[in-house]
Design an enzyme around this catalytic site. Structure first.
Site, PDB file in Angstrom:
ATOM      1  N   ILE A  87     -46.426  25.366   9.484  1.00 38.20           N
ATOM      2  CA  ILE A  87     -47.401  24.455   8.885  1.00 38.20           C
ATOM      3  C   ILE A  87     -48.778  24.759   9.485  1.00 38.20           C
ATOM      4  CG2 ILE A  87     -48.037  22.025   8.585  1.00 38.20           C
ATOM      5  CD1 ILE A  87     -45.479  22.860   7.092  1.00 38.20           C
ATOM      6  N   HIS A 103     -33.968  20.204  12.353  1.00 39.37           N
ATOM      7  CA  HIS A 103     -33.535  21.507  12.859  1.00 39.37           C
ATOM      8  C   HIS A 103     -32.023  21.451  13.078  1.00 39.37           C
ATOM      9  CE1 HIS A 103     -34.084  25.391  14.761  1.00 39.37           C
ATOM     10  NE2 HIS A 103     -33.150  25.015  15.616  1.00 39.37           N
TER      11      HIS A 103
HETATM   12  C1  GAR Z   1     -30.905  22.714   7.024  1.00 36.42           C
HETATM   13  O1  GAR Z   1     -29.688  22.895   7.706  1.00 36.42           O
HETATM   14  C2  GAR Z   1     -32.047  22.569   8.002  1.00 36.42           C
HETATM   15  O2  GAR Z   1     -31.680  21.971   9.216  1.00 36.42           O
HETATM   16  C3  GAR Z   1     -32.433  23.999   8.235  1.00 36.42           C
HETATM   17  O3  GAR Z   1     -32.353  24.583   6.946  1.00 36.42           O
HETATM   18  C4  GAR Z   1     -31.276  23.963   6.238  1.00 36.42           C
HETATM   19  C5  GAR Z   1     -31.757  23.647   4.826  1.00 36.42           C
HETATM   20  O4  GAR Z   1     -30.662  23.269   4.032  1.00 36.42           O
HETATM   21  N1  GAR Z   1     -33.746  24.085   8.801  1.00 36.42           N
HETATM   22  C6  GAR Z   1     -34.079  25.024   9.692  1.00 36.42           C
HETATM   23  O5  GAR Z   1     -33.320  25.887  10.061  1.00 36.42           O
HETATM   24  C7  GAR Z   1     -35.507  24.908  10.229  1.00 36.42           C
HETATM   25  N2  GAR Z   1     -35.703  25.717  11.394  1.00 36.42           N
HETATM   26  P1  GAR Z   1     -30.881  22.586   2.605  1.00 36.42           P
HETATM   27  O6  GAR Z   1     -31.857  23.457   1.815  1.00 36.42           O
HETATM   28  O7  GAR Z   1     -29.534  22.567   1.988  1.00 36.42           O
HETATM   29  O8  GAR Z   1     -31.444  21.203   2.827  1.00 36.42           O
END
Ligand code: GAR
Length: 188
Positions: A87, A103
């Site tokens: 961001i 996270h």
């Molecule tokens: C989630 O598990 C979130 O915690 C992770 O991406 C996934 C998105 O899943 N975020 C990260 O790794 C940020 N560093 P989604 O598109 O099914 O919500």
């Protein structure tokens, strides 16, 4: 009516969980979805729910026009739900203390640049951790370092793979993320 803006780069299952949670409550609206990927699953979620969406790139993200667009939705919170771009400072300054991230690990473990999605779960398995989980935190200028709001845990067993661990983590996310957002909105 309080307004939320969701930023997401992937499938959008967290975005969907948040939308569904607040649909039933009726006092909070997801007014915009922002993505950096033209083929992200979250766009289908936006279309299905009739929520406007914006596709940003490195040039537009953080620009004056983008900030004006965000401002026009008057968000109480900006929610990063699997958004993989950093961001920009301009956005952080404009919406200071109003941006939260999820996270898929127990920060500060397995956080930082390049740590997202399956990379995080692989790192947990490689490290032989006995537990993993989720962290919901405020966003500041450093990756994964803002104040922690919520953590929830799950066991990691010898049988776990990236996919089984991702499933456990997603279950925690879909439960705790909407409820943490609701709690924050109630304090405003
Ligand atoms: C989630 O598990 C979130 O915690 C992770 O991406 C996934 C998105 O899943 N975020 C990260 O790794 C940020 N560093 P989604 O598109 O099914 O919500």
């Amino acid at each position: 009516m309080q307004s939320l803006i969701i930023f997401a780069s992937g499938r959008g299952s967290n975005a969907e969980a948040i939308i569904n949670f607040f649909k039933e409550k009726g006092n909070v609206k997801v007014s915009l979805i922002v993505t950096n990927k033209a083929d992200a699953g979250v766009i289908e979620v936006a279309e299905k729910e009739h929520i406007p969406f914006l596709i940003v790139n490195n040039q537009t993200l953080g620009g004056v026009l983008f900030i004006d667009q965000l401002r026009s939705y008057n968000p109480s919170l900006i929610v990063l739900a699997g958004f993989l771009k950093k961001i920009p400072d301009t956005v952080l300054q404009e919406f200071s203390n109003k941006i939260i991230n999820i996270h898929p690990s127990l920060l500060p473990k397995h956080g930082g640049k390049g740590m997202y999605g399956h990379h995080v779960h692989q790192s947990v398995l490689d490290n032989g951790d006995k537990e993993s989980g989720i962290t919901i935190h405020m966003v500041n200028e450093h990756y994964d370092e803002g104040a922690i709001l919520t953590q929830a845990r799950c066991a990691v067993t010898k049988e776990d793979t990236i996919d089984t661990l991702a499933k456990k983590v997603h279950q925690l996310e879909h439960f705790y993320f909407p409820r943490t957002i609701e709690f924050l909105l109630q304090q405003m």
